[in-house]
Design an enzyme around this catalytic site. Structure first.
Site, PDB file in Angstrom:
ATOM      1  CE  LYS A   1      -4.008  -2.067   0.228  1.00  0.00           C
ATOM      2  NZ  LYS A   1      -5.130  -1.846  -0.694  1.00  0.00           N
TER       3      LYS A   1
ATOM      4  CG  HIS B   1     -10.728  -5.534  -5.417  1.00  0.00           C
ATOM      5  ND1 HIS B   1     -11.889  -5.554  -4.666  1.00  0.00           N
ATOM      6  CD2 HIS B   1      -9.772  -5.029  -4.624  1.00  0.00           C
ATOM      7  CE1 HIS B   1     -11.632  -5.060  -3.466  1.00  0.00           C
ATOM      8  NE2 HIS B   1     -10.363  -4.730  -3.410  1.00  0.00           N
TER       9      HIS B   1
HETATM   10 MG    MG Z   1      -6.955  -2.061  -4.063  1.00  0.00          MG
END
Ligand code: MG
Length: 370
Positions: free
Chosen positions: A173, A303
Site C-alpha cells: 500500500k 479485486h
Molecule cells: Mg486495491
C-alpha cells in the site's frame, strides 16, 4: 429449480493481526454480507458482498436483499441467471435509489448465489460451468503483507516471508507521504530481488501532481502496476497519468458497471482491469467486463472483495485473467476455501461457487439481521 426463500446473513470476520490500514481506512473485521437462496429441489445457493464490517451499513444491504430484491425472485427458476440479473437491475422499487452502492452490493450477493445454485444443480465447480479450465494454474499475489499500518522493518520481513512461501508477486500500500512510500518500495524491492512482481496500491488518495511525483521516484523499482492512483471516477486524470509514466495503471474495485469500465478503456486510462463480483452486481456483470477487456487486449486481475472465493473460479475459466489477489481473512469460513500452495491457487473441486459458509463460521461470526 424454483426459488422458495431468500434469507440474508451477516458475518464479521477478524482481519490478520487484529487491525490493518491503507491510505483511506483502518479496519478490524471484514464484513461478509450475503444471501442464502433455497429452492424447491432442496438445493441452497450462497452469495455475498464484502464490506468494512460496519454493522449499521451491513444491515442496510441485508434489508435491501430481503425487502427490495427478494420479492422479485420469489417463484422464479433459479437457472435463469441472465434474465434474473436484468430483472434485479431494472427493479422498479429501486428507480432513483441508486445504480451503485447498497443496491448493487445486494444485487451482487444474489447474482452470485444464483451462479452457486446453477453450478450445484449441474454438480460441477463454477469454473467448469463457465466453460472449463483455460489455464493449468492461477498465479496468486499477496496483498496481506503490504498494509500501510505495518512498520518498515516488518513490511520487509513479511515480503521476504511471502516469497519464501512461494509467492511470485506481492503488493504494498502507498498513499501516506511520497517520501515514506518510496523508501518502503525501495526496501521491499531490494529484499525480494528482481524476479518477484511488485505492485503498489494508493486506494484513490492522491491527486495527479502527487501521483506524478511518486511515479518519477518509483519507476526505477520495476513497479508491476500502480493501483487506484487517483479518485475512482476520474477518467481524464488516469488517462493523463497513464501517458506520463511507464508504470501501468490498474483500477476497477470501485466501478459498479461495465459502462464505467468501457469509458476507461476508450480513454486509454487503464492497463490492468480489476472488476469485483461483490461490487458490480455479481459475476454476470463481471463476465461482461472480462469479455470487453479481452476485446481490448487488456489483462484482468480481479479485486479480492470476495477474498477470491468466487474469483478463483473466474480466473480458471476466463482467458483475460492473468493473476489473482490473495488475502486470507475469510477463506476458512467456506467449505471449499481459496487456498494458495507454492504461489498458485488450488483448483476448486466442490460443486458450486465456493460460497457455502461452514456451520462453524456462522456460529462464530454471524451478526443478527435486524
Ligand atoms: Mg486495491
Amino acid at each position: 429449480m424454483k426459488i422458495k426463500q431468500v434469507t440474508p446473513f451477516i458475518l464479521h470476520v477478524p482481519v490478520t493481526g487484529s487491525q490493518i490500514a491503507d491510505s483511506t481506512h483502518s479496519i478490524t473485521h471484514w464484513g461478509v454480507v450475503g444471501a442464502r437462496i433455497d429452492t424447491d429441489n432442496g438445493l441452497s445457493g450462497f452469495g455475498f458482498t464484502g464490506t468494512h464490517a460496519h454493522l449499521p451499513s451491513d444491515q442496510l444491504i441485508a434489508r435491501c436483499i430481503a425487502t427490495c430484491h427478494a420479492p422479485l425472485l420469489a417463484g422464479e427458476d433459479a437457472h435463469d441467471v441472465q434474465r434474473l440479473w436484468t430483472k434485479l437491475a431494472r427493479n422498479p422499487a429501486l428507480q432513483w435509489i441508486g445504480r451503485a452502492g447498497i443496491t448493487t452490493l445486494a444485487h451482487a450477493a444474489l447474482d452470485v448465489a444464483l451462479w452457486d445454485l446453477k453450478a450445484k444443480a449441474a454438480g460441477v465447480p463454477l469454473w467448469k460451468l463457465l466453460g472449463g479450465q483455460v489455464r493449468e494454474r492461477v498465479r496468486a499475489y499477496n496483498t496481506d503483507i503490504g498494509w500501510l499500518s505495518i512498520a518498515d522493518d516488518k513490511l520487509v520481513d513479511g515480503a521476504r516471508r511471502a516469497v519464501q512461501e512461494g509467492f511470485s508477486g506481492i503488493k504494498i500500500k502507498v498513499g501516506s507521504t511520497v517520501e515514506r512510500d518510496l523508501r518502503r518500495l525501495e526496501a521491499v524491492r531490494k529484499a525480494i530481488g528482481p524476479d518477484v512482481t511488485l505492485a503498489v496500491d494508493g486506494n484513490g488518495k492522491w491527486d495527479l501532481a502527487t501521483c506524478l511525483r511518486f511515479c518519477r521516484g518509483a519507476e526505477p523499482f520495476d513497479v508491476y502496476w500502480f493501483e487506484e492512483p487517483l479518485w475512482h471516477d476520474d477518467v481524464k486524470g488516469h488517462a493523463q497519468l497513464a501517458r506520463a509514466t511507464t508504470i501501468p495503471v490498474a483500477l476497477g474495485e470501485q466501478l459498479y458497471t461495465q459502462d464505467a469500465f468501457i469509458e476507461f478503456f476508450h480513454q486509454e486510462a487503464i492497463h490492468w482491469v480489476q472488476p469485483d463480483v461483490t461490487r458490480m452486481g455479481g459475476l454476470t456483470e463481471v463476465l461482461r467486463v472480462c469479455e470487453a477487456a479481452h476485446a481490448y487486449r487488456l489483462p484482468v486481475a480481479p479485486h479480492a472483495g470476495d477474498m477470491s472465493q468466487v474469483h478463483v473460479h473466474l480466473s480458471y475459466a476466463h482467458p483475460a485473467v492473468q493473476v489473482l489477489e490473495y488475502i486470507p481473512w475469510i477463506k476458512d469460513c467456506f467449505t471449499d476455501s481459496a487456498e494458495v500452495h507454492d504461489g498458485f491457487f488450488r483448483v476448486p473441486q466442490q460443486p458450486g461457487a465456493g460460497t457455502t459458509p461452514t456451520a462453524r463460521a456462522v456460529q462464530q461470526y454471524a451478526k443478527a439481521v435486524a
